[in-house]
Design a protein around this motif. Structure first.
Motif, PDB file in Angstrom:
ATOM      1  N   HIS A  97       0.659  -1.166  -0.037  1.00 53.78           N
ATOM      2  CA  HIS A  97      -0.100  -0.001  -0.023  1.00 53.78           C
ATOM      3  C   HIS A  97       1.020   1.453  -0.039  1.00 53.78           C
ATOM      4  O   HIS A  97       1.869   1.246   0.748  1.00 53.78           O
ATOM      5  CB  HIS A  97      -0.953  -0.040   1.393  1.00 53.78           C
ATOM      6  N   HIS A  98       0.408   2.212  -0.826  1.00 48.43           N
ATOM      7  CA  HIS A  98       1.259   3.372  -1.115  1.00 48.43           C
ATOM      8  C   HIS A  98       1.558   4.384   0.399  1.00 48.43           C
ATOM      9  O   HIS A  98       2.368   4.880   0.465  1.00 48.43           O
ATOM     10  CB  HIS A  98       0.572   4.453  -1.902  1.00 48.43           C
ATOM     11  N   LYS A  99       0.653   3.936   1.332  1.00 45.76           N
ATOM     12  CA  LYS A  99       0.472   4.884   2.426  1.00 45.76           C
ATOM     13  C   LYS A  99       0.794   3.840   3.768  1.00 45.76           C
ATOM     14  O   LYS A  99       1.435   4.237   4.768  1.00 45.76           O
ATOM     15  CB  LYS A  99      -0.706   5.458   2.714  1.00 45.76           C
ATOM     16  N   TYR A 100       0.289   2.620   3.730  1.00 47.22           N
ATOM     17  CA  TYR A 100       0.319   1.842   4.925  1.00 47.22           C
ATOM     18  C   TYR A 100       1.253   0.704   4.827  1.00 47.22           C
ATOM     19  O   TYR A 100       1.143  -0.276   5.831  1.00 47.22           O
ATOM     20  CB  TYR A 100      -1.173   1.315   5.200  1.00 47.22           C
ATOM     21  N   ALA A 101       2.231   0.662   3.956  1.00 49.19           N
ATOM     22  CA  ALA A 101       3.307  -0.298   3.737  1.00 49.19           C
ATOM     23  C   ALA A 101       2.643  -1.707   3.205  1.00 49.19           C
ATOM     24  O   ALA A 101       1.547  -1.612   2.689  1.00 49.19           O
ATOM     25  CB  ALA A 101       3.956  -0.499   5.055  1.00 49.19           C
ATOM     26  N   HIS A 102       3.181  -2.895   3.456  1.00 54.34           N
ATOM     27  CA  HIS A 102       2.632  -3.988   3.164  1.00 54.34           C
ATOM     28  C   HIS A 102       1.783  -4.637   4.097  1.00 54.34           C
ATOM     29  O   HIS A 102       1.686  -4.581   5.370  1.00 54.34           O
ATOM     30  CB  HIS A 102       3.663  -5.001   2.537  1.00 54.34           C
ATOM     31  N   GLY A 103       0.965  -5.642   3.659  1.00 56.90           N
ATOM     32  CA  GLY A 103      -0.111  -6.200   4.562  1.00 56.90           C
ATOM     33  C   GLY A 103      -0.956  -7.181   3.738  1.00 56.90           C
ATOM     34  O   GLY A 103      -0.709  -7.405   2.596  1.00 56.90           O
ATOM     35  N   GLY A 104      -1.942  -7.716   4.408  1.00 58.68           N
ATOM     36  CA  GLY A 104      -2.961  -8.656   3.710  1.00 58.68           C
ATOM     37  C   GLY A 104      -4.238  -7.882   3.318  1.00 58.68           C
ATOM     38  O   GLY A 104      -4.822  -7.491   4.379  1.00 58.68           O
ATOM     39  N   LEU A 105      -4.706  -8.032   2.008  1.00 62.49           N
ATOM     40  CA  LEU A 105      -5.980  -7.602   1.630  1.00 62.49           C
ATOM     41  C   LEU A 105      -6.987  -8.689   1.785  1.00 62.49           C
ATOM     42  O   LEU A 105      -6.892  -9.669   1.174  1.00 62.49           O
ATOM     43  CB  LEU A 105      -6.084  -7.053   0.266  1.00 62.49           C
ATOM     44  N   SER A 106      -8.071  -8.355   2.562  1.00 63.57           N
ATOM     45  CA  SER A 106      -9.246  -9.448   2.775  1.00 63.57           C
ATOM     46  C   SER A 106     -10.485  -8.826   1.816  1.00 63.57           C
ATOM     47  O   SER A 106     -10.610  -7.725   1.463  1.00 63.57           O
ATOM     48  CB  SER A 106      -9.432  -9.759   3.995  1.00 63.57           C
ATOM     49  N   GLY A 107     -11.597  -9.797   2.058  1.00 64.69           N
ATOM     50  CA  GLY A 107     -12.915  -9.083   1.430  1.00 64.69           C
ATOM     51  C   GLY A 107     -13.070  -9.866   0.067  1.00 64.69           C
ATOM     52  O   GLY A 107     -12.550 -10.715  -0.423  1.00 64.69           O
ATOM     53  N   PRO A 108     -14.216  -9.192  -0.704  1.00 70.84           N
ATOM     54  CA  PRO A 108     -14.628  -9.601  -1.917  1.00 70.84           C
ATOM     55  C   PRO A 108     -13.462  -9.951  -2.940  1.00 70.84           C
ATOM     56  O   PRO A 108     -13.617 -10.823  -3.862  1.00 70.84           O
ATOM     57  CB  PRO A 108     -15.648  -8.578  -2.421  1.00 70.84           C
ATOM     58  N   ILE A 109     -12.665  -9.207  -3.139  1.00 64.26           N
ATOM     59  CA  ILE A 109     -11.390  -9.316  -3.895  1.00 64.26           C
ATOM     60  C   ILE A 109     -10.785 -10.731  -4.101  1.00 64.26           C
ATOM     61  O   ILE A 109     -10.209 -11.246  -4.923  1.00 64.26           O
ATOM     62  CB  ILE A 109     -10.206  -8.417  -3.582  1.00 64.26           C
ATOM     63  N   LEU A 110     -10.864 -11.618  -2.846  1.00 63.58           N
ATOM     64  CA  LEU A 110     -10.583 -12.952  -2.703  1.00 63.58           C
ATOM     65  C   LEU A 110     -11.352 -14.006  -3.168  1.00 63.58           C
ATOM     66  O   LEU A 110     -11.156 -15.285  -3.399  1.00 63.58           O
ATOM     67  CB  LEU A 110     -10.183 -13.082  -1.163  1.00 63.58           C
ATOM     68  N   ARG A 111     -12.539 -13.498  -3.543  1.00 67.26           N
ATOM     69  CA  ARG A 111     -13.648 -14.596  -3.985  1.00 67.26           C
ATOM     70  C   ARG A 111     -13.089 -15.399  -4.865  1.00 67.26           C
ATOM     71  O   ARG A 111     -13.452 -16.561  -4.971  1.00 67.26           O
ATOM     72  CB  ARG A 111     -14.939 -13.833  -4.150  1.00 67.26           C
ATOM     73  N   GLU A 112     -12.661 -14.860  -6.204  1.00 68.38           N
ATOM     74  CA  GLU A 112     -12.381 -15.904  -7.282  1.00 68.38           C
ATOM     75  C   GLU A 112     -11.039 -16.630  -6.990  1.00 68.38           C
ATOM     76  O   GLU A 112     -11.095 -17.843  -7.407  1.00 68.38           O
ATOM     77  CB  GLU A 112     -12.161 -14.953  -8.423  1.00 68.38           C
ATOM     78  N   TYR A 113     -10.210 -16.016  -6.266  1.00 69.39           N
ATOM     79  CA  TYR A 113      -8.987 -16.878  -5.633  1.00 69.39           C
ATOM     80  C   TYR A 113      -9.442 -17.693  -5.013  1.00 69.39           C
ATOM     81  O   TYR A 113      -8.901 -19.056  -5.095  1.00 69.39           O
ATOM     82  CB  TYR A 113      -8.246 -15.838  -4.944  1.00 69.39           C
ATOM     83  N   THR A 114     -10.428 -17.544  -3.904  1.00 70.67           N
ATOM     84  CA  THR A 114     -10.656 -18.653  -3.214  1.00 70.67           C
ATOM     85  C   THR A 114     -11.414 -19.878  -3.796  1.00 70.67           C
ATOM     86  O   THR A 114     -11.024 -21.177  -3.499  1.00 70.67           O
ATOM     87  CB  THR A 114     -11.842 -18.360  -2.112  1.00 70.67           C
ATOM     88  N   ILE A 115     -12.371 -19.667  -4.613  1.00 67.83           N
ATOM     89  CA  ILE A 115     -13.054 -20.595  -5.522  1.00 67.83           C
ATOM     90  C   ILE A 115     -12.217 -21.317  -6.327  1.00 67.83           C
ATOM     91  O   ILE A 115     -12.084 -22.673  -6.391  1.00 67.83           O
ATOM     92  CB  ILE A 115     -14.036 -20.016  -6.350  1.00 67.83           C
ATOM     93  N   ALA A 116     -11.465 -20.684  -7.018  1.00 70.84           N
ATOM     94  CA  ALA A 116     -10.406 -21.429  -7.853  1.00 70.84           C
ATOM     95  C   ALA A 116      -9.540 -22.292  -7.216  1.00 70.84           C
ATOM     96  O   ALA A 116      -8.985 -23.629  -7.269  1.00 70.84           O
ATOM     97  CB  ALA A 116      -9.225 -20.515  -8.791  1.00 70.84           C
ATOM     98  N   THR A 117      -8.880 -21.718  -5.987  1.00 68.81           N
ATOM     99  CA  THR A 117      -7.907 -22.651  -5.130  1.00 68.81           C
ATOM    100  C   THR A 117      -8.618 -23.921  -4.645  1.00 68.81           C
ATOM    101  O   THR A 117      -8.264 -24.866  -4.512  1.00 68.81           O
ATOM    102  CB  THR A 117      -7.333 -21.910  -4.081  1.00 68.81           C
ATOM    103  N   VAL A 118      -9.961 -23.637  -4.066  1.00 68.20           N
ATOM    104  CA  VAL A 118     -10.534 -24.694  -3.656  1.00 68.20           C
ATOM    105  C   VAL A 118     -11.088 -25.821  -4.251  1.00 68.20           C
ATOM    106  O   VAL A 118     -10.703 -26.973  -4.184  1.00 68.20           O
ATOM    107  CB  VAL A 118     -12.027 -24.377  -2.709  1.00 68.20           C
ATOM    108  N   SER A 119     -11.468 -25.398  -5.507  1.00 72.39           N
ATOM    109  CA  SER A 119     -11.825 -26.310  -6.668  1.00 72.39           C
ATOM    110  C   SER A 119     -10.399 -27.209  -6.953  1.00 72.39           C
ATOM    111  O   SER A 119     -10.551 -28.448  -7.198  1.00 72.39           O
ATOM    112  CB  SER A 119     -12.047 -25.419  -7.994  1.00 72.39           C
ATOM    113  N   PHE A 120      -9.223 -26.527  -6.947  1.00 72.54           N
ATOM    114  CA  PHE A 120      -8.155 -27.323  -7.376  1.00 72.54           C
ATOM    115  C   PHE A 120      -7.681 -28.285  -6.094  1.00 72.54           C
ATOM    116  O   PHE A 120      -7.460 -29.387  -6.407  1.00 72.54           O
ATOM    117  CB  PHE A 120      -6.922 -26.282  -7.534  1.00 72.54           C
ATOM    118  N   LEU A 121      -7.797 -27.757  -5.082  1.00 69.78           N
ATOM    119  CA  LEU A 121      -7.691 -28.589  -3.962  1.00 69.78           C
ATOM    120  C   LEU A 121      -8.602 -30.004  -3.651  1.00 69.78           C
ATOM    121  O   LEU A 121      -7.878 -31.061  -3.476  1.00 69.78           O
ATOM    122  CB  LEU A 121      -7.735 -27.819  -2.610  1.00 69.78           C
TER     123      LEU A 121
END
Length: 236
Positions: free
Chosen positions: A140-164
Motif C-alpha cells: 500500500h502506498h501509505k500503509y506499507a505491506h499487509g494482507g487484503l481481505s474481502g470480496p477481492i479474494l472470492r475468485e481466488y478462493t473458489i479457484a484454489t478450493v476447486s483445485f484442492l
C-alpha cells in the motif's frame, strides 16, 4: 471501495505462552488455533521453523484444529514457507514433534496451482486438511505491506478450493470473499467442507450486505435455500 480490509503488517496478539495459559480453561469446541511466524526480521530460515514448532508444541492440544499459516502477509518477510524445500523442512519438523489436534495448512491466494500441488505432495500424509485462502499480499502506498481481505479474494478462493478438491480428499476450509450465502454455496460446490468469515461479517458495505449481528442467520438461510433449489433441479 470494494468492501475489503487491509491487515497491516504485524500480528497483534499475545505470545504463544500466554495464549496456551488462557486457552487451557476455554471451551475447546469453540475455537481453532492459527499459528504464523513471529513478526521479527531476525527470525528467518531455520529460526523461522523453530519459531513455528515452538508455538505448535505449546498450542497443538487446544481447540478444534490447528492451522499453520504458510504465507502470512502480515509478517516481515511475508512468504516464508511457500518454497517447497523450506516447507518440506517445516513439515518434517512438525511431524517430529508429534501431532496434537487435526492440522491444516493455510495457502496463499496468489500461489500458482502447480506450486500448491507441490506443497500437497509434501504434506498429504501428515495434514488433515487445507485452508484456502490467506489474505492477498498487498503493498500500500501509505500503509506499507499487509494482507487484503474481502470480496477481492472470492475468485481466488473458489479457484484454489476447486483445485484442492481435485487433488486431495482431505477436509478443505474455504475462507476469503464470503459475503453472502451465494458465496458460501459456490465454495461448497467447488469442494469446501466448511467456511470461515471475517470481513463479510464485520464490515458493513454494499459488497458485504449481510454484515452485522444477523450475518450467520442470513448467510445460512440463503445457503440452504440455494442448496434446496439445486436439489429440486437435480443438480446435486
Amino acid at each position: 471501495d470494494e468492501g475489503g480490509l487491509l491487515n497491516r503488517i504485524g500480528l497483534n496478539c499475545v505470545s504463544a505462552e500466554e495464549a496456551a495459559e488462557k486457552l487451557e480453561d476455554a471451551n475447546q469446541n469453540c475455537f481453532a488455533v492459527s499459528i504464523a511466524e513471529t513478526n521479527d526480521l531476525s527470525i528467518t530460515g531455520d529460526k523461522a521453523i523453530e519459531d513455528i514448532v515452538y508455538s505448535y508444541n505449546l498450542l497443538k492440544e487446544f481447540g478444534i484444529y490447528t492451522a499453520i499459516d504458510v504465507s502470512c502477509p502480515n509478517t516481515c518477510d511475508g512468504r516464508t514457507f511457500q518454497d517447497s524445500k523450506i516447507f518440506s523442512e517445516l513439515v518434517y519438523s512438525l511431524r517430529e514433534e508429534g501431532k496434537g489436534k487435526p492440522i491444516v495448512f493455510k495457502v496463499s491466494p496468489d500461489l500458482k496451482l502447480k506450486d500448491i500441488e507441490k506443497l500437497l505432495v509434501i504434506s498429504e500424509d501428515f495434514a488433515d486438511g487445507y485452508e484456502a485462502v490467506n489474505t492477498l499480499f498487498t503493498r500500500h502506498h501509505k500503509y506499507a505491506h499487509g494482507g487484503l481481505s474481502g470480496p477481492i479474494l472470492r475468485e481466488y478462493t473458489i479457484a484454489t478450493v476447486s483445485f484442492l478438491r481435485k487433488v486431495s480428499g482431505k477436509t478443505i476450509l474455504g475462507v476469503g470473499g464470503i459475503s453472502t450465502g451465494r458465496d458460501s454455496y459456490a465454495l461448497e460446490q467447488a469442494g469446501a467442507n466448511a467456511f470461515l468469515v471475517y470481513t463479510g461479517f464485520c464490515y458493513k458495505h454494499k459488497e458485504n450486505p449481510y454484515a452485522g449481528p444477523s450475518f450467520a442467520y442470513k448467510i445460512i438461510e440463503e445457503h440452504f435455500r440455494l442448496r434446496k433449489e439445486a436439489e429440486k433441479k437435480g443438480c446435486m
